[in-house]
Design a protein around this motif. Structure first.
Motif, PDB file in Angstrom:
ATOM      1  N   ALA A 109       0.838  -1.204   0.000  1.00 25.94           N
ATOM      2  CA  ALA A 109       0.000   0.000   0.000  1.00 25.94           C
ATOM      3  C   ALA A 109       0.870   1.249   0.000  1.00 25.94           C
ATOM      4  CB  ALA A 109      -0.923  -0.020   1.213  1.00 25.94           C
ATOM      5  N   SER A 110       1.417   1.582  -1.149  1.00 27.29           N
ATOM      6  CA  SER A 110       2.354   2.698  -1.248  1.00 27.29           C
ATOM      7  C   SER A 110       1.705   4.045  -0.951  1.00 27.29           C
ATOM      8  CB  SER A 110       2.991   2.718  -2.645  1.00 27.29           C
ATOM      9  OG  SER A 110       1.994   2.842  -3.649  1.00 27.29           O
ATOM     10  N   GLY A 111       0.403   4.137  -1.092  1.00 30.96           N
ATOM     11  CA  GLY A 111      -0.287   5.393  -0.844  1.00 30.96           C
ATOM     12  C   GLY A 111      -0.709   5.596   0.599  1.00 30.96           C
ATOM     13  N   VAL A 112      -0.368   4.656   1.482  1.00 30.10           N
ATOM     14  CA  VAL A 112      -0.766   4.734   2.888  1.00 30.10           C
ATOM     15  C   VAL A 112       0.445   5.106   3.739  1.00 30.10           C
ATOM     16  CG1 VAL A 112      -1.687   3.487   4.872  1.00 30.10           C
ATOM     17  CG2 VAL A 112      -2.624   3.061   2.587  1.00 30.10           C
ATOM     18  N   GLU A 113       0.301   6.180   4.522  1.00 26.12           N
ATOM     19  CA  GLU A 113       1.342   6.592   5.468  1.00 26.12           C
ATOM     20  C   GLU A 113       0.821   6.386   6.881  1.00 26.12           C
ATOM     21  OE1 GLU A 113       3.508  10.642   7.206  1.00 26.12           O
ATOM     22  OE2 GLU A 113       2.389  10.725   5.311  1.00 26.12           O
ATOM     23  N   VAL A 114       1.621   5.755   7.731  1.00 22.33           N
ATOM     24  CA  VAL A 114       1.274   5.549   9.132  1.00 22.33           C
ATOM     25  C   VAL A 114       2.127   6.486   9.969  1.00 22.33           C
ATOM     26  CG1 VAL A 114       1.140   3.913  11.035  1.00 22.33           C
ATOM     27  CG2 VAL A 114       0.704   3.131   8.687  1.00 22.33           C
ATOM     28  N   ARG A 115       1.474   7.327  10.763  1.00 26.51           N
ATOM     29  CA  ARG A 115       2.186   8.287  11.599  1.00 26.51           C
ATOM     30  C   ARG A 115       1.916   7.976  13.066  1.00 26.51           C
ATOM     31  NH1 ARG A 115       1.766  14.553   9.928  1.00 26.51           N
ATOM     32  NH2 ARG A 115       2.316  13.530   7.947  1.00 26.51           N
ATOM     33  N   CYS A 116       2.975   7.721  13.829  1.00 29.46           N
ATOM     34  CA  CYS A 116       2.835   7.474  15.261  1.00 29.46           C
ATOM     35  C   CYS A 116       2.746   8.824  15.969  1.00 29.46           C
ATOM     36  CB  CYS A 116       4.016   6.666  15.777  1.00 29.46           C
ATOM     37  SG  CYS A 116       3.839   6.143  17.497  1.00 29.46           S
ATOM     38  N   ALA A 117       1.541   9.207  16.339  1.00 29.93           N
ATOM     39  CA  ALA A 117       1.316  10.526  16.921  1.00 29.93           C
ATOM     40  C   ALA A 117      -0.006  10.529  17.661  1.00 29.93           C
ATOM     41  CB  ALA A 117       1.317  11.596  15.827  1.00 29.93           C
ATOM     42  N   ASP A 118      -0.160  11.493  18.547  1.00 27.49           N
ATOM     43  CA  ASP A 118      -1.422  11.705  19.243  1.00 27.49           C
ATOM     44  C   ASP A 118      -2.320  12.553  18.342  1.00 27.49           C
ATOM     45  OD1 ASP A 118      -2.880  11.744  22.082  1.00 27.49           O
ATOM     46  OD2 ASP A 118      -3.059  13.736  21.179  1.00 27.49           O
ATOM     47  N   ALA A 119      -3.517  12.059  18.036  1.00 28.42           N
ATOM     48  CA  ALA A 119      -4.396  12.734  17.080  1.00 28.42           C
ATOM     49  C   ALA A 119      -4.789  14.128  17.551  1.00 28.42           C
ATOM     50  CB  ALA A 119      -5.641  11.887  16.827  1.00 28.42           C
ATOM     51  N   ALA A 120      -5.095  14.265  18.845  1.00 22.87           N
ATOM     52  CA  ALA A 120      -5.508  15.576  19.352  1.00 22.87           C
ATOM     53  C   ALA A 120      -4.385  16.591  19.196  1.00 22.87           C
ATOM     54  CB  ALA A 120      -5.931  15.450  20.817  1.00 22.87           C
ATOM     55  N   ARG A 121      -3.153  16.188  19.471  1.00 27.15           N
ATOM     56  CA  ARG A 121      -2.025  17.112  19.326  1.00 27.15           C
ATOM     57  C   ARG A 121      -1.756  17.445  17.872  1.00 27.15           C
ATOM     58  NH1 ARG A 121       2.398  14.874  23.798  1.00 27.15           N
ATOM     59  NH2 ARG A 121       1.079  15.257  25.644  1.00 27.15           N
ATOM     60  N   LEU A 122      -1.939  16.458  16.992  1.00 25.27           N
ATOM     61  CA  LEU A 122      -1.769  16.726  15.565  1.00 25.27           C
ATOM     62  C   LEU A 122      -2.779  17.771  15.099  1.00 25.27           C
ATOM     63  CD1 LEU A 122      -1.016  14.295  12.731  1.00 25.27           C
ATOM     64  CD2 LEU A 122      -3.082  15.669  12.548  1.00 25.27           C
ATOM     65  N   LEU A 123      -4.017  17.665  15.575  1.00 23.17           N
ATOM     66  CA  LEU A 123      -5.028  18.645  15.199  1.00 23.17           C
ATOM     67  C   LEU A 123      -4.684  20.024  15.747  1.00 23.17           C
ATOM     68  CD1 LEU A 123      -8.311  16.578  15.725  1.00 23.17           C
ATOM     69  CD2 LEU A 123      -7.328  17.294  13.547  1.00 23.17           C
ATOM     70  N   GLU A 124      -4.200  20.059  16.968  1.00 23.18           N
ATOM     71  CA  GLU A 124      -3.830  21.342  17.566  1.00 23.18           C
ATOM     72  C   GLU A 124      -2.707  22.022  16.791  1.00 23.18           C
ATOM     73  OE1 GLU A 124      -2.744  20.489  21.561  1.00 23.18           O
ATOM     74  OE2 GLU A 124      -4.803  20.035  22.214  1.00 23.18           O
ATOM     75  N   ALA A 125      -1.809  21.221  16.214  1.00 28.81           N
ATOM     76  CA  ALA A 125      -0.670  21.774  15.480  1.00 28.81           C
ATOM     77  C   ALA A 125      -1.073  22.410  14.158  1.00 28.81           C
ATOM     78  CB  ALA A 125       0.370  20.680  15.240  1.00 28.81           C
ATOM     79  N   GLY A 126      -2.267  22.077  13.662  1.00 25.87           N
ATOM     80  CA  GLY A 126      -2.754  22.648  12.409  1.00 25.87           C
ATOM     81  C   GLY A 126      -2.449  21.771  11.214  1.00 25.87           C
ATOM     82  N   PRO A 127      -3.117  22.025  10.085  1.00 28.92           N
ATOM     83  CA  PRO A 127      -2.936  21.197   8.885  1.00 28.92           C
ATOM     84  C   PRO A 127      -1.524  21.330   8.337  1.00 28.92           C
ATOM     85  CG  PRO A 127      -4.251  23.145   8.393  1.00 28.92           C
ATOM     86  CD  PRO A 127      -4.088  23.112   9.885  1.00 28.92           C
ATOM     87  N   ASP A 128      -0.985  20.206   7.813  1.00 30.59           N
ATOM     88  CA  ASP A 128       0.356  20.235   7.231  1.00 30.59           C
ATOM     89  C   ASP A 128       0.268  20.161   5.718  1.00 30.59           C
ATOM     90  OD1 ASP A 128      -0.199  17.594   6.627  1.00 30.59           O
ATOM     91  OD2 ASP A 128       1.079  16.769   8.193  1.00 30.59           O
ATOM     92  N   VAL A 129       1.379  19.825   5.096  1.00 33.63           N
ATOM     93  CA  VAL A 129       1.423  19.861   3.634  1.00 33.63           C
ATOM     94  C   VAL A 129       0.545  18.795   2.993  1.00 33.63           C
ATOM     95  CG1 VAL A 129       3.721  20.877   3.526  1.00 33.63           C
ATOM     96  CG2 VAL A 129       3.485  18.393   3.655  1.00 33.63           C
ATOM     97  N   VAL A 130       0.135  17.776   3.759  1.00 35.57           N
ATOM     98  CA  VAL A 130      -0.713  16.721   3.196  1.00 35.57           C
ATOM     99  C   VAL A 130      -2.141  17.214   2.991  1.00 35.57           C
ATOM    100  CG1 VAL A 130      -1.556  14.364   3.533  1.00 35.57           C
ATOM    101  CG2 VAL A 130       0.726  14.997   4.311  1.00 35.57           C
ATOM    102  N   ALA A 131      -2.596  18.108   3.866  1.00 36.83           N
ATOM    103  CA  ALA A 131      -3.956  18.628   3.789  1.00 36.83           C
ATOM    104  C   ALA A 131      -4.081  19.570   2.577  1.00 36.83           C
ATOM    105  CB  ALA A 131      -4.298  19.360   5.082  1.00 36.83           C
ATOM    106  N   PRO A 132      -5.297  19.900   2.120  1.00 35.71           N
ATOM    107  CA  PRO A 132      -6.589  19.540   2.703  1.00 35.71           C
ATOM    108  C   PRO A 132      -7.029  18.133   2.312  1.00 35.71           C
ATOM    109  CG  PRO A 132      -6.953  20.910   0.794  1.00 35.71           C
ATOM    110  CD  PRO A 132      -5.452  20.824   0.972  1.00 35.71           C
ATOM    111  N   PHE A 133      -7.888  17.571   3.141  1.00 36.10           N
ATOM    112  CA  PHE A 133      -8.369  16.212   2.940  1.00 36.10           C
ATOM    113  C   PHE A 133      -9.775  16.222   2.355  1.00 36.10           C
ATOM    114  CE2 PHE A 133      -5.240  15.973   6.342  1.00 36.10           C
ATOM    115  CZ  PHE A 133      -4.421  14.958   5.880  1.00 36.10           C
ATOM    116  N   HIS A 134     -10.056  15.195   1.564  1.00 32.97           N
ATOM    117  CA  HIS A 134     -11.395  15.038   0.994  1.00 32.97           C
ATOM    118  C   HIS A 134     -12.295  14.201   1.899  1.00 32.97           C
ATOM    119  CE1 HIS A 134      -8.643  15.687  -2.482  1.00 32.97           C
ATOM    120  NE2 HIS A 134      -9.557  16.595  -2.739  1.00 32.97           N
TER     121      HIS A 134
END
Length: 216
Positions: A109-134
Motif C-alpha cells: 500500500a504505497s499510498g498509505v502513510e502511518v504516523r505514530c502521533a497523538d491525534a488531538a495534538r496533531l489537530l492542535e498543530a494545524g494542517p500540514d502539507v498533506v492537507a486539505p483532505f477530501h
C-alpha cells in the motif's frame, strides 16, 4: 488509538493467537489485516463499515484521506482499497502502529502513510502539507469525549477540501447534536449495535486554494 469498547461481532477473527480484520471491498477485497494485541482495540463493525463505504464510494477515487485514531486501520485501508489516492493514518499506540506498518508492507500500500502521533495534538498543530483532505475518519474512544473538540478544529481553515466529508462514530444512545454543534450538517446516519455512524459536511461552504479535486 486503542478503543476501549467490546469487539463487534463479525468485525475481527482470530487465527491461532493472532486477531485479524477483513477488508470488505475494492482491490484488496477479502484480504485480512493483522490486529495488534491491544486491550479494547476494535474496528468499526462490518455492517456499519459497508454502509459507510456505500455512502463514500462516489467520492473516494483520487481522494486524500485522513484516518484519525486509526486503531486497526480498517477504515483507512478500506478507503485505499477503494481508490483513495493517499491515506494518512494517525495512531499513538506503538503496538498498533507496528501492525499497521506490517499491513502496509503486506498489501504493498504505497499510498498509505502511518504516523505514530497523538491525534488531538496533531489537530492542535494545524494542517500540514498533506492537507486539505477530501475524507476524514474520526472514531476515537467513546469515553474520552474527543469528538466535539476534533470537529471544531476540522471545521477550521485548511483541513477539508471543498466538498469534503467527515465520518464520525459515537455511542448509539448519544444525541449527535452534542458533538456536531452548528458547524456541521448530517448527510447520512446509521445505528448498528452500540454505535452510531454519521457522515458530515460543514454547515458553511469551504473555500480552499490548494490544488486538487473537490468532491460533488
Amino acid at each position: 488509538m486503542a478503543k476501549n469498547r467490546r469487539r463487534g461481532a463479525g468485525s475481527a477473527r482470530r487465527r491461532g493467537h493472532e486477531s485479524r480484520v477483513r477488508i470488505i471491498g475494492g482491490a484488496w477485497r477479502r484480504r485480512w489485516l493483522p490486529v495488534a494485541d491491544v486491550q479494547g482495540l476494535r474496528p468499526t463493525a462490518d455492517a456499519l463499515r459497508e454502509t459507510l463505504f456505500n455512502w463514500l464510494q462516489p467520492h473516494l477515487p483520487g481522494a486524500r484521506v485522513l484516518d484519525l485514531y486509526a486503531g486497526t486501520g480498517a477504515l483507512g485501508f478500506e478507503a485505499a482499497s477503494r481508490g483513495a489516492q493517499s491515506v494518512l493514518m494517525v495512531e499513538r499506540d506503538r503496538r498498533a502502529v507496528a501492525r499497521l506498518q506490517q499491513a502496509v508492507e503486506e498489501l504493498g500500500a504505497s499510498g498509505v502513510e502511518v504516523r505514530c502521533a497523538d491525534a488531538a495534538r496533531l489537530l492542535e498543530a494545524g494542517p500540514d502539507v498533506v492537507a486539505p483532505f477530501h475524507v476524514v475518519f474520526l472514531d476515537p474512544p467513546f469515553e474520552r469525549d474527543l469528538l466535539a473538540p476534533a470537529l471544531r478544529t476540522l471545521a477550521g481553515e485548511g483541513w477539508l477540501a471543498p466538498g469534503g466529508r467527515v465520518y464520525v462514530e459515537l455511542e448509539a444512545h448519544r444525541d449527535p447534536a452534542e458533538v456536531t454543534g452548528a458547524q456541521w450538517h448530517i448527510l447520512r446516519e446509521r445505528t448498528a449495535g452500540q454505535a452510531r455512524g454519521l457522515l458530515l459536511e460543514p454547515a458553511e461552504p469551504l473555500f480552499c486554494s490548494t490544488p486538487g479535486h473537490s468532491l460533488p
